[in-house]
Each structure stands twice: as C-alpha cells, then as structure tokens.
Design an enzyme around this catalytic site. Structure first.
Site, PDB file in Angstrom:
ATOM      1  N   HIS A   1       0.826  -1.215   0.000  1.00 14.87           N
ATOM      2  CA  HIS A   1       0.000   0.000   0.000  1.00 14.87           C
ATOM      3  C   HIS A   1       0.862   1.268   0.000  1.00 14.87           C
ATOM      4  O   HIS A   1       1.376   1.652   1.053  1.00 14.87           O
ATOM      5  CB  HIS A   1      -0.908   0.009   1.236  1.00 14.87           C
ATOM      6  CG  HIS A   1      -1.998  -1.002   1.170  1.00 14.87           C
ATOM      7  ND1 HIS A   1      -3.204  -0.752   0.564  1.00 14.87           N
ATOM      8  CD2 HIS A   1      -2.045  -2.285   1.587  1.00 14.87           C
ATOM      9  CE1 HIS A   1      -3.964  -1.834   0.621  1.00 14.87           C
ATOM     10  NE2 HIS A   1      -3.281  -2.780   1.240  1.00 14.87           N
TER      11      HIS A   1
ATOM     12  N   GLU B   1      -0.195   4.216  -0.245  1.00 17.02           N
ATOM     13  CA  GLU B   1      -0.949   5.353   0.301  1.00 17.02           C
ATOM     14  C   GLU B   1      -0.796   5.501   1.810  1.00 17.02           C
ATOM     15  O   GLU B   1      -1.115   6.541   2.364  1.00 17.02           O
ATOM     16  CB  GLU B   1      -2.432   5.239  -0.082  1.00 17.02           C
ATOM     17  CG  GLU B   1      -3.221   4.109   0.586  1.00 17.02           C
ATOM     18  CD  GLU B   1      -3.077   2.752  -0.107  1.00 17.02           C
ATOM     19  OE1 GLU B   1      -2.133   2.579  -0.899  1.00 17.02           O
ATOM     20  OE2 GLU B   1      -3.896   1.860   0.167  1.00 17.02           O
TER      21      GLU B   1
END
Ligand code: XMP
Length: 510
Positions: free
Chosen positions: A169, A171
């Site tokens: 991930h 983000e």
C-alpha cells in the site's frame, strides 16, 4: 470543470478514500467510483489515469469483484494496488496464489529503480504489506519491478500498455516513499500537470456558479458550521446580492457563535438574515426532558422558522446546500452500491419553493473545504470550527433546557475551549466541549455550603467520529479549566472529565 481527473476504482478496501486524498494532495483531482462502473466512468470522465484500490476478496472466489477487462485497452495508465494488482494479473492471464502464511506489516522491499514508479527512489526500503494472496505468475508482457523475501512480485509493470501494479500500500505512511511512488505514477506516467489547487478551484467554481445561476435567486440555510459557511462565502463572491443566507440563532449556540457568523457574513454584499429565535425555541422546550423529543422539537422548529423567512422572500430558483464529497461517494463494497443521502437540515427542501439544488462543495473532502474557506478569506475561527450538533446546547444540557442552564453551559464551555486553545491543543483534540449534567450535589465554597450542578468535560481524538478515544488532556490544563469554571461560573460546583471511548459511549452526552 476543466481539470485533469484520476479515476479511483473502489474494490471495497479500507484505504480507498485515503488513496483519493493522497492523489488530491498531490495536486490532481480524483473521483472514487465502484469497480463495476469502471469502463463507463473512464469513458465519461476521460481520466489521465486509473487506480484500482485494495479489497478484502480473493480473485478466485466466484463472486469476487471484477472489472470489465476492456479497461486495460483504453490506453489509459492503470495502477493496481493490493487486490488491484491481483485482479489485474488474473484478468490478463497471470496467476494468483494463496500461500499458507500471510504477509502483514512493514516489510523490507527491493525495487528496480528503472521502473518509472520507483525512479529517483532508494533501491531498498520498507513497504506496508497487508495481503494473503500474491501474484505468482505475471501476465504475458509484464516484468517484475520489486520483490520482498517472501513475495516474488511486489510490483509489476508493462510499460507498453501503461499497466502497473503494487502488492503493498503506497498510500499509507508506513510505506517509505509511498507518496513519492504515487507522485511518480501521476506525473511521470499519467502526465499530470498539478492543476488541482484550492485557488484554481475557487476561481473555476465561482465562474461556474455565475454561469449556472445567471440573474436568478439562491437561498441558503447558514448554520455557522464549516460547510455551510464556506458555501456561503463561495456564493457571496460568485453572485453577491442574489444570495439570501438565513441564519437561525436558536439560542442554543455556543458563546459568541451567532455574533461571529454575523460578523463574517453581515457585512457582505449578500442578503443576510439573522433570526433571533431563542425565546421561540426555549418556550417549545419548556418541561421537555427526553432527548429524542428535544431533538425533534428543535429540528421541527428550525424548519418552521426557516419556512417563515423563506415565505417572505417568495419563490427562489435555487436552494444551496453544503453537501461534501464523503456524503456522495458510492461504495464499491458489495454490488448494491449505497449512496448516502444528506441534508444539512433534515427535510428542509420540502418546505421551500425552489426549482433546483446547487451543491458547490460536493467534490471536496472536509479539509479541502477548510482550505477553500481560507482561500476565500473566512476567519480561522469559522474555518477550524469543530463539529457541533444541529440541536446544539439543547442536547448538551441534560434534562430540561432553560435559559439559565444554557447560559451556565455556554460560559463553562467557553472557558474550556479557551484553555484548550491556550494550551495549543485545539488542533490535536478533534472535539471538546462541556456538558451540563442534570445532577446537583453539595459543595463548600468559602465558608458556605453550595448545592449546584456538576459539569462534565469531554474531549476526544478521532478521524471519522464513528469511533473515538478520550483525549489525554494534561492534568495541569484540566486543573486550570476546573479552577476557572468553579470560580467564574456561579451555579457549578463540581467538574468531572469523561474517560470513556466510543464505543461503548457516544461522543455527545444527551
Ligand atoms: P455521537 O454522539 O453519535 O456523535 O458519537 C458523533 C458526531 O456527530 C456529531 N453530532 C451531530 N452532528 N447534527 C450534526 O450535524 C446532529 O444532530 C448531531 N448529533 C451529533 C457529534 O457532535 C459528533 O461529532
């Protein structure tokens, strides 16, 4: 509005809105839509790039979410994240495997910095993994661009088709350089120019409102909260005196709130109507103790007051509402997409004669709304206002609401807020307020006995207000607040601090 757009396709993961926030923070406008509308939305929005989010499913389940593979042939760059890389691999003829052990947490990851996603970044750093399945065989034409000790394909790319995937991930902040990877995707791969800034947004939005409204009239229920205040500021710059903003002062607002709203809007070239309705509200609430009943009475009375003012103005063409983006996002989790309906003031549209609703903030996240407010010159105290329930102090006075009690609470709450701000805690504690309990108890002050109210202080930290933890306010700050309230507010002789989280408690007491 003419700006570049990135389309985020939601596969039901927990970080979907965070991805959208990151993209916008990087200066590119983006919208979140359910995965099953991918191709349709890509044709409609003509995005410069598409991002597939993570999701809780395994690609081999029969009903796992799948995107129409036509999306890969549109010539638009695609970045698949976590479940997104797996569904991309699966759709294009690769293999996804479920290992016995899941990889979770911070993981040393080795990158090929020739891949444009990782250009300019270190060859080794930590990424945040949260997956069971992984890509064991890439589709034809793809090459591996990152790996970990246990995941052979932590990233893959097919530059010819502009298709990219990340197993981790980027983000979340636990992934070192994750934001830089997203920036590379947007600027190196999608050709972003960074045309999403609040200054641009304000200018374009003002222009658009002018074109839409022409010489017609717009009405707005201004509560003094962040959303409706920013909405009013935007409309006032766009159409000036064609706007009528109605602000109902219920007498259940915090100290100075009514005057602050009036100071911010009373001087503008709009029709600003402040209705002082304290007596009207308090007389309806007399003798009522049950919280739901209080809420109903306040909500209904609000509509009656607004209606009466609206009638004086007559038919208007537009009713403006401060709806914001989280209120309109459709979820991709489950095929029955749910759209939350939202009205700032429940039921209001039914009682006003208007032709259309305009919602100039419906593209913005909450902190973008705040940025826009600053851009439009609203004062800090309005822009950074913490959430405040519609029924206001009406629910924070437990039991029957009287003017005397509302005044006591207003003073105590003011002192609490002032001390929190002085201690520099006003941005880190997400919501804090005082509650006037219905309990009275014996105290001693000077040489005399008192029999006064107990006041509760509440402070919480939270990101979404759905769950919350009680804020660890330093004892010396609590001590100052307690001393000041007892000394300055006659009628309160005991202060308690609420140390329950939500759940099991709620944030408000009522
Ligand atoms: P609870 O008490 O349910 O509150 O944990 C969650 C958040 O919602 C706010 N709240 C309201 N906001 N109208 C609003 O606009 C309301 O009627 C209302 N009631 C609660 C509360 O302050 C907290 O931030």
């Amino acid at each position: 509005m003419s700006h570049q757009t990135v389309l985020v396709l939601d596969f039901g993961g927990q970080y979907n809105q965070l991805i959208a926030r990151r993209v916008r923070d990087l200066g590119v406008y983006c919208e979140v839509h359910p995965y099953n509308k991918g191709v349709e939305k890509a044709r409609e929005l003509q995005p410069i790039g598409i991002i597939f989010t993570g999701g809780p499913n395994s690609v081999y389940l029969e009903d796992s979410p799948r995107v129409d593979p036509a999306i890969f042939d549109l010539g638009i760059p695609v970045l698949g994240i976590c479940y997104g890389i797996q569904t991309m691999a699966h759709a294009l003829g690769g293999k996804v495997t479920s290992p016995q052990n899941r990889e979770y947490g911070k993981t040393d990851t080795y990158y090929d910095t020739q891949c444009p996603l990782f250009r300019g970044l270190p060859e080794k750093s930590v990424s945040w993994m949260s997956h069971t399945d992984y890509v064991s065989q890439m589709p034809q034409g793809f090459r591996c661009a990152a790996h970990t000790d246990s995941t052979p394909v932590a990233a893959m790319e097919c530059p010819e088709r502009k298709l990219y995937g990340l197993q981790f991930h980027p983000e979340v902040l636990h992934t070192e350089n994750g934001i830089a990877m997203l920036r590379n995707f947007l600027y190196e791969i999608c050709g972003a120019v960074g045309d999403w800034t609040m200054g641009d947004y304000a200018r374009r939005s003002i222009q658009e409102i002018r074109e839409k409204v022409g010489d017609k009239k717009v009405m707005l229920a201004l509560s003094g909260g962040v959303d409706s205040s920013v909405c009013a500021a935007l409309l006032s710059q766009a159409i000036g005196s064609q706007l009528t903003a109605i602000f109902v002062d219920t007498g259940l607002m915090r100290k100075n709130e009514g005057d602050e709203v009036e100071a911010a809007f009373g001087g503008r070239e709009i029709n600003f109507i402040r209705v002082n309705a304290e007596e009207r509200f308090l007389s309806k609430l007399a003798g009522v103790t049950e919280p739901e009943r209080k809420r109903k009475i306040i909500g209904e009375e609000f509509i009656r007051v607004f209606e009466a003012e609206a009638k004086k103005i007559g038919a208007v063409d537009y009713l403006a509402q401060g709806t914001i983006y989280p209120d309109v996002i459709e979820s991709g989790a489950g095929d029955a997409a749910v759209i939350k309906s939202h009205h700032n003031v429940g039921g209001l549209p039914d009682c006003v004669d208007f032709k259309e609703i305009i919602e100039p903030l419906r593209l913005l996240f909450k902190d973008e709304v705040r940025q826009l407010g600053l851009e439009l010159g609203l004062p800090d105290y309005l822009v950074w206002r913490q959430p405040f329930p519609g029924p206001g102090l009406g629910i924070r006075v437990l039991g029957e609401v009287t003017k005397e009690k509302a005044d006591l609470l207003r003073e105590a709450d003011w002192i609490f807020r002032e001390e929190i701000a002085k201690a520099g805690l006003d941005k880190s504690i997400n919501q804090y307020f005082a509650v006037l309990t219905g309990m009275r108890s014996v105290g001693v002050m000077g040489d005399g006995r008192t029999y006064d109210y107990a006041l509760a202080l509440r402070g919480v930290t939270t990101t979404d207000f759905m769950t919350a933890d009680w804020a660890r306010i330093p004892y010396d700050v609590l001590e100052r607040v307690s001393n000041r309230i007892i000394n300055e507010v006659k009628g309160i002789n005991r202060i308690v601090y609420d140390i329950t989280s939500k759940p099991p408690a709620t944030i408000e007491w009522e």
